[in-house]
Design a protein around this motif. Structure first.
Motif, PDB file in Angstrom:
ATOM      1  N   ASN A  15       0.718  -1.363  -0.146  1.00 13.06           N
ATOM      2  CA  ASN A  15      -0.089  -0.098   0.123  1.00 13.06           C
ATOM      3  C   ASN A  15       1.034   1.366   0.113  1.00 13.06           C
ATOM      4  OD1 ASN A  15      -1.940   2.042   0.530  1.00 13.06           O
ATOM      5  ND2 ASN A  15      -2.972   0.997   2.113  1.00 13.06           N
ATOM      6  N   PRO A  16       0.835   1.952  -1.027  1.00 17.56           N
ATOM      7  CA  PRO A  16       1.656   3.297  -1.037  1.00 17.56           C
ATOM      8  C   PRO A  16       1.121   4.520  -0.284  1.00 17.56           C
ATOM      9  CG  PRO A  16       0.296   3.299  -3.053  1.00 17.56           C
ATOM     10  CD  PRO A  16       0.071   1.753  -2.249  1.00 17.56           C
ATOM     11  N   LEU A  17      -0.145   3.966   0.431  1.00 18.69           N
ATOM     12  CA  LEU A  17      -0.688   4.983   1.484  1.00 18.69           C
ATOM     13  C   LEU A  17      -0.353   4.694   2.779  1.00 18.69           C
ATOM     14  CD1 LEU A  17      -4.107   5.258  -0.231  1.00 18.69           C
ATOM     15  CD2 LEU A  17      -2.258   6.609  -0.666  1.00 18.69           C
ATOM     16  N   SER A  18       0.336   3.460   3.216  1.00 13.41           N
ATOM     17  CA  SER A  18       0.692   3.185   4.300  1.00 13.41           C
ATOM     18  C   SER A  18       1.789   1.976   4.323  1.00 13.41           C
ATOM     19  CB  SER A  18      -0.720   2.401   4.923  1.00 13.41           C
ATOM     20  OG  SER A  18      -0.365   1.704   6.218  1.00 13.41           O
ATOM     21  N   ASN A  19       2.577   2.009   5.466  1.00 11.72           N
ATOM     22  CA  ASN A  19       3.656   1.139   5.476  1.00 11.72           C
ATOM     23  C   ASN A  19       3.448  -0.106   6.012  1.00 11.72           C
ATOM     24  OD1 ASN A  19       5.414   3.061   4.136  1.00 11.72           O
ATOM     25  ND2 ASN A  19       5.771   4.081   6.197  1.00 11.72           N
ATOM     26  N   GLU A  39      -4.707  12.812  -3.706  1.00 13.85           N
ATOM     27  CA  GLU A  39      -3.553  12.443  -3.222  1.00 13.85           C
ATOM     28  C   GLU A  39      -3.340  10.747  -3.367  1.00 13.85           C
ATOM     29  OE1 GLU A  39      -0.780  11.633   0.840  1.00 13.85           O
ATOM     30  OE2 GLU A  39      -2.944  12.793   0.940  1.00 13.85           O
ATOM     31  N   ILE A  40      -4.657  10.123  -3.313  1.00 14.79           N
ATOM     32  CA  ILE A  40      -4.652   8.501  -3.563  1.00 14.79           C
ATOM     33  C   ILE A  40      -4.359   8.182  -4.981  1.00 14.79           C
ATOM     34  CG2 ILE A  40      -6.197   6.648  -3.497  1.00 14.79           C
ATOM     35  CD1 ILE A  40      -7.502   7.634  -1.099  1.00 14.79           C
ATOM     36  N   GLU A  41      -4.863   9.076  -5.797  1.00 16.66           N
ATOM     37  CA  GLU A  41      -4.763   8.780  -7.247  1.00 16.66           C
ATOM     38  C   GLU A  41      -3.488   9.103  -7.684  1.00 16.66           C
ATOM     39  OE1 GLU A  41      -7.792  10.514  -9.747  1.00 16.66           O
ATOM     40  OE2 GLU A  41      -9.193  10.536  -8.318  1.00 16.66           O
ATOM     41  N   ILE A  43      -9.249  -1.696  -6.677  1.00 13.31           N
ATOM     42  CA  ILE A  43      -8.251  -1.458  -5.682  1.00 13.31           C
ATOM     43  C   ILE A  43      -8.848  -1.286  -4.454  1.00 13.31           C
ATOM     44  CG2 ILE A  43      -6.320  -0.379  -4.818  1.00 13.31           C
ATOM     45  CD1 ILE A  43      -5.830   0.743  -7.832  1.00 13.31           C
ATOM     46  N   GLY A  44      -8.505  -2.102  -3.244  1.00  2.79           N
ATOM     47  CA  GLY A  44      -9.277  -1.721  -1.949  1.00  2.79           C
ATOM     48  C   GLY A  44      -8.326  -2.558  -1.029  1.00  2.79           C
ATOM     49  N   ASN A  45      -8.919  -2.437   0.335  1.00  2.00           N
ATOM     50  CA  ASN A  45      -8.184  -3.183   1.263  1.00  2.00           C
ATOM     51  C   ASN A  45      -8.761  -4.847   1.213  1.00  2.00           C
ATOM     52  OD1 ASN A  45      -7.304  -0.960   2.825  1.00  2.00           O
ATOM     53  ND2 ASN A  45      -9.333  -0.887   3.455  1.00  2.00           N
ATOM     54  N   PRO A  46      -7.745  -5.530   1.493  1.00  2.00           N
ATOM     55  CA  PRO A  46      -7.927  -7.085   1.362  1.00  2.00           C
ATOM     56  C   PRO A  46      -9.378  -7.441   2.035  1.00  2.00           C
ATOM     57  CG  PRO A  46      -5.747  -6.653   1.949  1.00  2.00           C
ATOM     58  CD  PRO A  46      -6.252  -5.552   2.113  1.00  2.00           C
TER      59      PRO A  46
END
Length: 464
Positions: free
Chosen positions: A23-27, A111-113, A86-89
């Motif tokens: 996830n590029p939005l979270s490590n 920002e997400i895009e 695209i989403g969370n598992p």
């Protein structure tokens, strides 16, 4: 096993691939990515969609059939050849409930895009970069779609499987529009999860002191029809209102044959609100059990329920039915089981001249056939109308107005114009349920339909 980077360079019809990606939005987590290519791909047109948070396990977003329907129903200017979700598992043990989570704000979405753009470019077919002379990926626009519906909360009551319908679920949902909030019970099939098979309004038995759906008990409300096309179908009965009124004044209950029961909302309404004698036929015995257990459908002196193929039943009845056993109305609510067509109704096997002729034989002299239609294409709809016109005397149409459903009313004989003026007439009951739709009934002209069909066919030939 890692994916070959070249896998997504070309469009492969009906190919469906899922994988996880950092996830590029979270490590601290991964994203689930699902890529589906259209069954009939042409030019490389792609779009992406962010899965609504909290609904990752919903069949709409976690299955091939749900993904396919999203692709086929996309409102982008052109047909998509590839859709990327695209989403969370998802949680693969289906959740018992969820509450909707608002989409990110416009600034957060941007920002997400931007952060997902490298991933999306890597999933874009090579031909997309060059079909309009674009050689630099910086100039390639990838639409980011948003899924929206009225559901703000859900509780899954049961998941079961039928021999014909396959896996299905029953759920209570909270539905919210800009003016109202209410609760509904719904039936959905996994083979076509975006299509709600049945929904009925439910009323809380206890106080609304909690926002949690699973803390509430409900009872079915049989007095209203909330499914989008059921009110128009009932409104279609106004075409033969004078005949039905004569039957009622003569001491007879109008007889309706319903092909396809689902949860039984239409059957229950015809019986309890319009005093019809109703015969319902459902192909899947488990669906019929669900209708009785969760949707309040009962077999009694006015509602006769059978398990079987509705089309086969009509053909058998046509061979030996007597005049006094014929039906005043046939209501058809059957959808196609072919997921490659997207959401489509009726099934192709119903639109055969032999089946339509059998349906006409089962109807009385002033009978009507009312059918819910979800056309897979304009050509399909024109062809369907043409088949009906070859068998029935007159044909009427109601545009449901949701961009999806039409209701067709086919008559055995020419329609009388006289309408009842009695205060307690059937027409007044129909108006109270379907007033706006009754006013929008349009008679289909044979010549206009033929001209339109010919023009459409000619346009398709020129494109070949």
């Amino acid at each position: 096993m890692s994916l070959d980077p070249t896998t997504f360079e070309t469009v492969v019809p009906s190919r469906y691939i899922t994988f996880t990606f950092p996830n590029p939005l979270s490590n601290h987590c991964h994203l689930r990515v699902a890529v589906l290519d259209s069954p009939s791909s042409s030019a490389a047109r792609i779009a992406s969609m962010w899965v609504p948070p909290g609904r990752e396990s919903d069949w709409i977003f976690s299955t091939f059939s749900g993904h396919l329907q999203l692709l086929l129903s996309s409102t982008t200017p052109h047909h998509l050849s590839r859709l990327i979700l695209i989403g969370n598992p998802p949680v693969y043990s289906h959740p018992t409930s969820y509450s909707s989570t608002p989409y990110p704000s416009p600034n957060q979405s941007k920002e997400i895009e931007e952060r997902l753009r490298p991933l999306l470019l890597g999933l874009t077919p090579k031909s997309a970069f060059y079909q309009k002379g674009i050689c630099n990926s910086e100039f390639l626009q990838i639409p980011f779609l948003i899924y929206e519906d009225e559901v703000v909360g859900c509780v899954i009551l049961e998941i079961c499987e039928g021999p014909c319908a396959g896996e299905m679920l029953i759920e209570n949902v909270a539905v919210e529009t800009h003016t109202t909030k209410e609760f509904r019970r719904r039936l959905r099939f996994k083979r076509m999860p975006n299509l709600v098979q049945t929904q009925m309004r439910i009323l809380p038995k206890n106080e609304l002191d909690s926002g949690e759906l699973n803390n509430l008990e409900f009872e079915i409300d049989n007095n209203v029809l909330v499914h989008p096309y059921l009110s128009p179908m009932v409104g279609g009965l106004s075409v033969t209102e004078s005949h039905l009124e004569r039957r009622i004044k003569g001491g007879f209950r109008p007889k309706a044959l319903c092909l396809g029961i689902g949860g039984g909302a239409l059957l229950g309404f015809l019986s309890s609100q319009l005093n019809f004698d109703v015969t319902g036929v459902e192909k899947d015995e488990v669906v019929l059990q669900i209708a009785k257990k969760y949707f309040g459908l009962e077999s009694n002196e006015l509602i006769h329920l059978f398990v079987g193929d509705g089309i086969e039943l009509v053909e058998k009845l046509a061979k030996n039915i007597t005049a006094d056993c014929k039906f005043d109305v046939i209501m058809v609510d059957l959808d196609s089981s072919d997921v490659t067509l997207g959401v489509c109704a009726p099934p192709l096997e119903f639109v055969k001249k032999s089946v339509l002729q059998a349906a006409r034989e089962v109807l009385c002299e002033h009978g009507v056939l009312v059918i819910n239609v979800i056309p897979s294409s304009e050509l399909f709809y024109k062809s369907l109308i043409s088949e009906f016109e070859d068998v029935f005397e007159e044909l009427y149409e109601i545009d449901v107005g949701n961009g999806e459903n039409f209701v067709l009313i086919a008559t055995v004989s020419k329609i009388e114009n006289a309408l009842s003026t009695c205060e307690d007439s059937l027409l007044n009951k129909l108006k109270s349920v379907s007033g706006s739709y009754i006013g929008s009934i349009r008679k289909i002209s044979r010549s206009a339909n033929q001209e339109s069909a010919n023009s459409l066919l000619e346009a398709m030939r020129l494109q070949e």
